[in-house]
Each structure stands twice: as C-alpha cells, then as structure tokens.
Design a protein around this motif. Structure first.
Motif, short mmCIF file in Angstrom:
data_model
loop_
_atom_site.label_atom_id
_atom_site.label_comp_id
_atom_site.label_asym_id
_atom_site.label_seq_id
_atom_site.Cartn_x
_atom_site.Cartn_y
_atom_site.Cartn_z
N PRO A 1 1.87 0.78 6.16
CA PRO A 1 1.37 2.03 6.74
C PRO A 1 -0.01 2.41 6.20
O PRO A 1 -0.17 2.67 5.00
CB PRO A 1 2.44 3.06 6.33
N ASP B 1 1.00 -1.54 -4.59
CA ASP B 1 -0.29 -0.92 -4.28
C ASP B 1 -1.30 -1.39 -5.32
O ASP B 1 -0.95 -1.77 -6.44
CB ASP B 1 -0.17 0.60 -4.32
N GLY C 1 0.84 -1.19 0.00
CA GLY C 1 0.00 0.00 0.00
C GLY C 1 0.88 1.24 0.00
O GLY C 1 0.64 2.17 0.76
C1 LIG Z 1 -4.39 5.56 3.21
S1 LIG Z 1 -3.45 5.11 1.77
C2 LIG Z 1 -1.82 4.90 2.51
C3 LIG Z 1 -0.72 5.14 1.53
C4 LIG Z 1 0.70 5.11 2.14
N1 LIG Z 1 0.99 3.84 2.75
C5 LIG Z 1 0.88 6.22 3.13
O1 LIG Z 1 1.17 5.95 4.31
O2 LIG Z 1 0.74 7.39 2.73
C6 LIG Z 1 -3.96 3.45 1.49
C7 LIG Z 1 -3.32 2.82 0.27
O3 LIG Z 1 -3.58 1.40 0.33
C8 LIG Z 1 -3.89 0.94 -0.96
N2 LIG Z 1 -4.64 -0.32 -0.84
C9 LIG Z 1 -5.90 -0.49 -0.39
N3 LIG Z 1 -6.23 -1.80 -0.43
C10 LIG Z 1 -5.15 -2.46 -0.92
C11 LIG Z 1 -4.87 -3.83 -1.22
N4 LIG Z 1 -5.78 -4.79 -1.02
N5 LIG Z 1 -3.67 -4.15 -1.72
C12 LIG Z 1 -2.72 -3.19 -1.94
N6 LIG Z 1 -2.93 -1.88 -1.69
C13 LIG Z 1 -4.12 -1.51 -1.18
C14 LIG Z 1 -4.69 2.09 -1.58
O4 LIG Z 1 -4.70 2.00 -2.98
C15 LIG Z 1 -3.92 3.29 -1.06
O5 LIG Z 1 -2.89 3.69 -1.92
#
Ligand SMILES: C[S@@+](CC[C@H](N)C(=O)[O-])C[C@H]1O[C@@H](n2cnc3c(N)ncnc32)[C@H](O)[C@@H]1O
Length: 214
Positions: A117, A72, A52
């Motif tokens: 995160p 992601d 993510g």
């Molecule tokens: C709140 S953002 C956090 C982004 C980064 N980790 C940060 O701390 O700024 C959540 C991220 O998780 C990704 N995400 C949600 N579900 C996911 C999944 N099943 N597999 C991979 N990524 C996922 C979303 O696309 C998004 O980019």
C-alpha cells in the motif's frame, strides 16, 4: 544503474520527518484503499507480507486468522508501527522488521500475498522490487498494490496531465503508470494481472491485483 543506496537514504530522511505526523495527515484519506488492500490480500490466504508497512495504519484491517509480517525501510516509521502492535491487540502481526523492498530477507514461496500500500511509486527500481515480491510468493499467491497509478490512454491521462503540477506540489504525481506494472508482468510470463479497481476518493487511487501462476 541509479545510485539506489543514495535514494534509500533520502527516503529514510523523508520518512523520519513524516513519522510523527503521518497518521494525523493520512489516516482518513488512505483508509478505504488500505482496508481494501488488506481484504484482497487476506482473500489470497493467511500468510501475508506487507511491504512499506510504515506506521502500521493497515495492520488493524487484516482479519484475525492472518499471519502478517510488515517490513519497511524507515526505522522511524517502524517505531510507530511497533507502538501500535504493543498498544492494540493485533495478535495476527507476527513480525515488524527493517528491510528494503528490493532485498527481502525471506525464502522463496512463503507468502500467500504481498500487500504493497502506497509504496511502489517510491521505490527507485520498482521492477526489482516486483521481482522480489514474486519470488517470496507461493504459486497462486497475489501481489496487491494500492497507489496513485496513472492511465496511459483516454480522457483521464489528459486530465491528469493538466492537474499534474498541482498534484506534484502536494506529493501525488500520476507519473507512475499502471502499464509499467503490466509490462513487468508480461515480461516475466508467470504473473497475471487480475484487475485494476478505482478506490476512494473518486478513483484517485487504484488497487491493482496480480497473481503468480501455479
Ligand atoms: C506513503 S508511506 C505508506 C505506509 C503504509 N503502507 C500506509 O499505507 O500507510 C510509504 C512507506 O514506504 C516506505 N518505503 C519507501 N521505500 C521503501 C523501500 N525501498 N523498501 C521498503 N519500504 C520503503 C517508507 O519508509 C514509508 O514508510
């Protein structure tokens, strides 16, 4: 089993809307948790998977000697991360790729740490994602989770319950409990909870570390 595919499409749509404004909204609020996530992951070893990775806000916090792979679900968020990798010297970032947390395209036992995160509460089947994180970890490796994680007992959950409707409205529910992850670790038997720390602002977010047995 829930219709995971449908939920993932929903997530992609949500983050397509967030991608252009995410950094402006969250950069300062999440910075402390993100910095500490990167430091804890790097302390476990140099080979790090960030699940993510989003727009790549955490990437500059990893020390230069690390080898970081970021994945992601959202192509829109990943495009922003790729722009950062191109525009800033981040030689420790080795790969940015589209991938679902529940279906990681890596061999078993290749990472020293999996950094997660602000993601685990968004995954429709978090136990399956946690199993994947454990699978790709080397023995002795760590999962480092930062998120809005709720307590089950004591005064804090009662306060959380009172403010829950407001929190939900601004997108920060306390419904995902620390105990859910602890139960998962106990069930598996090979993952140990190392600790849960409160993180800025005033413990609103938590940092949870788990280690894979040798
Ligand atoms: C709140 S953002 C956090 C982004 C980064 N980790 C940060 O701390 O700024 C959540 C991220 O998780 C990704 N995400 C949600 N579900 C996911 C999944 N099943 N597999 C991979 N990524 C996922 C979303 O696309 C998004 O980019």
């Amino acid at each position: 089993m829930p219709d995971v595919q449908y939920d993932l499409e929903g997530q992609r749509r949500i983050y397509a809307r967030w991608a252009p404004i995410y950094d402006a909204v969250y950069r300062r609020l999440l910075a402390d948790a993100q910095r500490r996530t990167a430091a804890a992951a790097a302390a476990a070893g140099p080979d790090i998977l960030e699940v993510g990775v989003g727009t790549g806000l955490v990437l500059p916090y990893y020390p230069a000697h690390c080898r970081v792979v970021g994945v992601d679900l959202s192509e829109d968020m990943l495009r922003k991360a790729a722009e950062k990798v191109r525009g800033t010297p981040l030689p420790h970032v080795k790969l940015i790729a589209a991938m679902d947390a529940c279906r990681l395209g890596f061999a078993d036992g290749v990472f020293d740490a999996v950094a997660v995160p602000f993601v685990i509460t968004l995954v429709p089947d978090p136990e399956r994602a946690l199993d994947e994180f454990a699978r790709v970890l080397k023995a002795g490796g760590e999962i480092v989770i930062a998120s809005k994680l709720g307590h089950d007992e004591g005064l804090i959950p009662r306060v959380e319950e009172v403010v829950a409707p407001l929190m939900k409205r601004v997108g920060w529910s306390s419904a995902f409990k620390i105990s859910r992850i602890a139960r998962w670790a106990k069930r598996r038997g090979d993952m140990e909870v190392l600790g849960v720390e409160p993180v800025f602002p005033a413990g609103f977010f938590k940092l949870m570390r788990l280690r894979k047995g040798c």
